[in-house]
Enzyme design. Structure first.
Site, mmCIF file in Angstrom:
data_model
loop_
_atom_site.group_PDB
_atom_site.id
_atom_site.type_symbol
_atom_site.label_atom_id
_atom_site.label_comp_id
_atom_site.label_asym_id
_atom_site.label_seq_id
_atom_site.Cartn_x
_atom_site.Cartn_y
_atom_site.Cartn_z
ATOM 1 N N PRO A 19 -5.654 14.371 3.327
ATOM 2 C CA PRO A 19 -5.280 13.386 4.342
ATOM 3 C C PRO A 19 -4.085 12.556 3.884
ATOM 4 O O PRO A 19 -3.914 12.343 2.684
ATOM 5 C CB PRO A 19 -6.530 12.514 4.448
ATOM 6 C CG PRO A 19 -7.142 12.577 3.078
ATOM 7 C CD PRO A 19 -6.810 13.942 2.524
ATOM 8 N N GLY A 20 -3.277 12.116 4.830
ATOM 9 C CA GLY A 20 -2.185 11.202 4.476
ATOM 10 C C GLY A 20 -0.892 11.567 5.155
ATOM 11 O O GLY A 20 -0.650 12.731 5.487
ATOM 12 N N ASN B 94 -6.759 9.394 6.383
ATOM 13 C CA ASN B 94 -8.011 8.709 6.112
ATOM 14 C C ASN B 94 -7.766 7.211 5.944
ATOM 15 O O ASN B 94 -6.997 6.834 5.068
ATOM 16 C CB ASN B 94 -8.618 9.286 4.825
ATOM 17 C CG ASN B 94 -10.074 8.967 4.711
ATOM 18 O OD1 ASN B 94 -10.681 8.522 5.676
ATOM 19 N ND2 ASN B 94 -10.632 9.179 3.534
ATOM 20 N N ASP C 169 -8.542 2.692 -3.881
ATOM 21 C CA ASP C 169 -8.051 3.335 -2.659
ATOM 22 C C ASP C 169 -7.999 4.860 -2.757
ATOM 23 O O ASP C 169 -7.648 5.426 -3.779
ATOM 24 C CB ASP C 169 -6.657 2.815 -2.294
ATOM 25 C CG ASP C 169 -6.175 3.447 -0.994
ATOM 26 O OD1 ASP C 169 -6.918 3.391 -0.010
ATOM 27 O OD2 ASP C 169 -5.080 4.032 -0.978
ATOM 28 N N ASP D 236 0.575 2.660 3.774
ATOM 29 C CA ASP D 236 -0.252 3.752 3.233
ATOM 30 C C ASP D 236 0.590 5.030 3.131
ATOM 31 O O ASP D 236 0.107 6.135 3.404
ATOM 32 C CB ASP D 236 -1.508 3.986 4.082
ATOM 33 C CG ASP D 236 -2.541 4.850 3.351
ATOM 34 O OD1 ASP D 236 -2.324 5.185 2.169
ATOM 35 O OD2 ASP D 236 -3.564 5.193 3.976
ATOM 36 N N LEU E 157 2.915 6.304 -4.723
ATOM 37 C CA LEU E 157 4.155 6.814 -5.333
ATOM 38 C C LEU E 157 3.908 8.093 -6.138
ATOM 39 O O LEU E 157 4.851 8.723 -6.595
ATOM 40 C CB LEU E 157 4.804 5.733 -6.203
ATOM 41 C CG LEU E 157 5.365 4.527 -5.433
ATOM 42 C CD1 LEU E 157 5.853 3.449 -6.386
ATOM 43 C CD2 LEU E 157 6.496 4.954 -4.495
ATOM 44 N N HIS F 126 0.842 -1.203 0.000
ATOM 45 C CA HIS F 126 0.000 0.000 0.000
ATOM 46 C C HIS F 126 0.879 1.256 0.000
ATOM 47 O O HIS F 126 1.074 1.892 1.033
ATOM 48 C CB HIS F 126 -0.901 -0.036 1.243
ATOM 49 C CG HIS F 126 -2.023 0.946 1.211
ATOM 50 N ND1 HIS F 126 -3.204 0.745 1.885
ATOM 51 C CD2 HIS F 126 -2.165 2.142 0.578
ATOM 52 C CE1 HIS F 126 -4.011 1.771 1.678
ATOM 53 N NE2 HIS F 126 -3.396 2.636 0.893
ATOM 54 N N HIS G 267 -10.821 0.098 0.305
ATOM 55 C CA HIS G 267 -10.730 1.210 1.259
ATOM 56 C C HIS G 267 -12.152 1.350 1.787
ATOM 57 O O HIS G 267 -13.042 1.819 1.068
ATOM 58 C CB HIS G 267 -10.265 2.457 0.494
ATOM 59 C CG HIS G 267 -10.429 3.752 1.212
ATOM 60 N ND1 HIS G 267 -9.370 4.611 1.443
ATOM 61 C CD2 HIS G 267 -11.510 4.370 1.739
ATOM 62 C CE1 HIS G 267 -9.794 5.685 2.078
ATOM 63 N NE2 HIS G 267 -11.100 5.565 2.263
HETATM 64 O O1 DOR Z 1 -4.898 9.400 4.192
HETATM 65 C C1 DOR Z 1 -4.982 8.898 3.085
HETATM 66 N N1 DOR Z 1 -4.261 9.375 2.066
HETATM 67 N N2 DOR Z 1 -5.821 7.872 2.889
HETATM 68 C C2 DOR Z 1 -6.068 7.384 1.655
HETATM 69 O O2 DOR Z 1 -6.827 6.453 1.541
HETATM 70 C C3 DOR Z 1 -5.433 8.008 0.470
HETATM 71 C C4 DOR Z 1 -4.175 8.663 0.836
HETATM 72 C C5 DOR Z 1 -3.625 9.565 -0.238
HETATM 73 O O3 DOR Z 1 -3.613 9.164 -1.404
HETATM 74 O O4 DOR Z 1 -3.168 10.663 0.083
#
Ligand code: DOR
Length: 453
Positions: free
Chosen positions: A348-349, A303, A175, A330, A86, A83, A204
């Site tokens: 998010p991420g 997320n 996802d 992730d 890139l 997961h 997801h």
């Molecule tokens: O926090 C997240 N960021 N959750 C996801 O499912 C996607 C990801 C992203 O691509 O930034």
């Protein structure tokens, strides 16, 4: 990288490429068969030549192979991340396949599966080829491509799954979001189970009708802070639906980044029923809770959202009892400009590749064998690449290995990370567990903590 460290890397590269194989001595060899102290001989053709004590290097034709003392370190199959975002094609400002594979190698990974929420979406053979070619050109780890379940990840029509599977795709996922339409998800599973290749649909889990407008876990803290919440049920309802669709269709389902106690319980019960289900959890959901957002720091926006301490305890228990099959990062790089937006606007991420091992060792009460199971063996099986990764360390196997010191500590300095982005939630923290070397197809992608390309 400073000029100086570049020079060091160049010198090391010379040593590495001139070598006629390698002998790793004194390491704790950990794989599916357990743990033992042994030397590992790597042949010049990139396979493992022998494992054991008092190896007969003459008989192996390896008398000229340099010897690397790895006493105190674990030697295990290289990690596999199923997961990884890139960002290429389309969002190269955040990450490229090259920078992301460098981060992966430094984190001990010999293989990663690229997520399809790129621009354009990975939903055609042409884009899959682009990703695979860029991975080969970077040459730092085995970059595999997932592809989306639906065209453009729009949730309306299925992607050309048969063509994509024929091109090597083994994980299909939308996802970034889940497939909302029950009927379409059923069709996707039916279609997948009829393909000649063994593929998995990775979900997801997020019912958008419940999560829409939310920015953190819905609970006491979202109420106190006045931040709209995302209820646990937004995830759990889709976990439940897809368990039932797996039961109906017999198709394989993998659950991405599970974050709630009830999700773990649902998966545990489904596995008891013998359903073809696997599940992953991220290092951040195992280590960080919802209260991190009391500072409104967007680095903690992710997320699914960081949940409660009770959820964290249940996720850890799920890893310990085997309900959770894999640790997956992730890894979600975002440029500073985007993460500097307000909490409601920021994407998010968070980054994950370079810190996963240290976080996992810090929070999980598992044996090294189990750690290797969730970071290498199981993810390789889920991704359909167990012929090359996550294998027992035995003669003839491809030398895709990680050598890490489980006791070495290091501090997370965002500027020192190889990722193009800086959004790590572990800034300044001291982690225990450091990757010393990563060996990909018999060559060092990382030597003494330094990427070789
Ligand atoms: O926090 C997240 N960021 N959750 C996801 O499912 C996607 C990801 C992203 O691509 O930034």
């Amino acid at each position: 990288m400073s000029k100086n460290s570049n020079n060091n890397a160049t010198n090391r590269k010379a040593i590495v490429s001139e070598s006629a194989g390698w002998i790793l001595t004194g390491g704790r060899v950990v794989d599916r068969t357990g743990e033992r102290i042994a030397d590992v001989a790597i042949a010049p053709d990139g396979t493992i030549a022998a494992v054991g004590v008092d190896l007969d290097l003459k008989a192996l034709g390896l008398t000229k192979a340099p010897v690397l003392d790895v006493t105190g370190c674990v030697v295990s199959p290289g990690f596999v991340d199923i997961h990884t975002h890139l960002r290429e094609p389309g969002r190269e400002e955040a990450e490229t396949i090259e920078s992301g594979s460098r981060a992966a190698a430094l984190g001990g990974y010999t293989a990663v599966v690229a997520m399809p929420n790129t621009e354009p979406t990975i939903d055609s053979v042409a884009v899959v080829r682009q990703v695979l070619d860029a991975g080969l050109a970077a040459g730092l780890c085995d970059v595999r491509s997932s592809a989306s379940i639906t065209l453009g990840r729009e949730g309306d029509a299925l992607s050309p799954m048969a063509e994509l599977a024929a091109a090597g795709v083994r994980i299909f996922t939308d996802d970034g979001c889940g497939v909302q339409n029950d009927r379409l998800m059923r069709r996707a599973l039916e279609y997948a189970s009829g393909l000649p290749e063994s593929v998995v649909l990775a979900q997801h889990c997020e019912v958008e009708a419940l999560s829409h407008g939310g920015h953190m876990h819905e609970g006491e803290w979202s109420s106190r802070l006045g931040i709209p919440g995302i209820p646990a049920e937004a995830e759990e309802l889709m976990v439940f639906r897809d368990i039932e669709l797996a039961r109906l269709t017999g198709a394989r389902v993998h659950f991405l980044h599970l974050s709630t106690a009830r999700s773990v319980e649902l998966v545990r019960a489904a596995k008891r029923d013998g359903l073809p289900i696997t599940a992953e959890v991220t290092p951040h959901h195992l280590s960080l809770d919802e209260t991190r957002l009391t500072t409104f720091d967007t680095v903690f926006k992710v997320n699914p959202p960081l949940r409660s301490l009770a959820d964290i305890a249940a996720l850890r228990a799920g890893v310990v009892d085997g309900t959770i099959d894999a640790l997956a990062t992730d890894h979600a790089p975002h440029p500073r400009r985007d993460k500097e937006l307000t909490l409601d606007q920021a994407p998010p991420g968070m980054l994950g590749l370079e810190t996963a091992l240290g976080v996992a060792l810090g929070v999980l009460d598992v044996s090294l064998t189990q750690l290797v199971r969730i970071m290498s063996i199981h993810p390789a099986q889920i991704a359909g690449i167990a012929d090359r990764h996550g294998r027992d360390i035995e003669p003839g196997a491809p030398a895709n290995l990680v050598v890490f010191d489980p006791n070495a500590t290091w501090q997370v300095v965002p500027e020192s990370l190889a990722s193009k982005s800086r959004n790590t939630p572990y800034v300044g923290m001291t982690l225990r567990g450091k990757v010393r070397h990563t060996i990909y197809n018999g060559e060092f992608s990382v030597f003494d903590g330094e990427a070789q390309r």
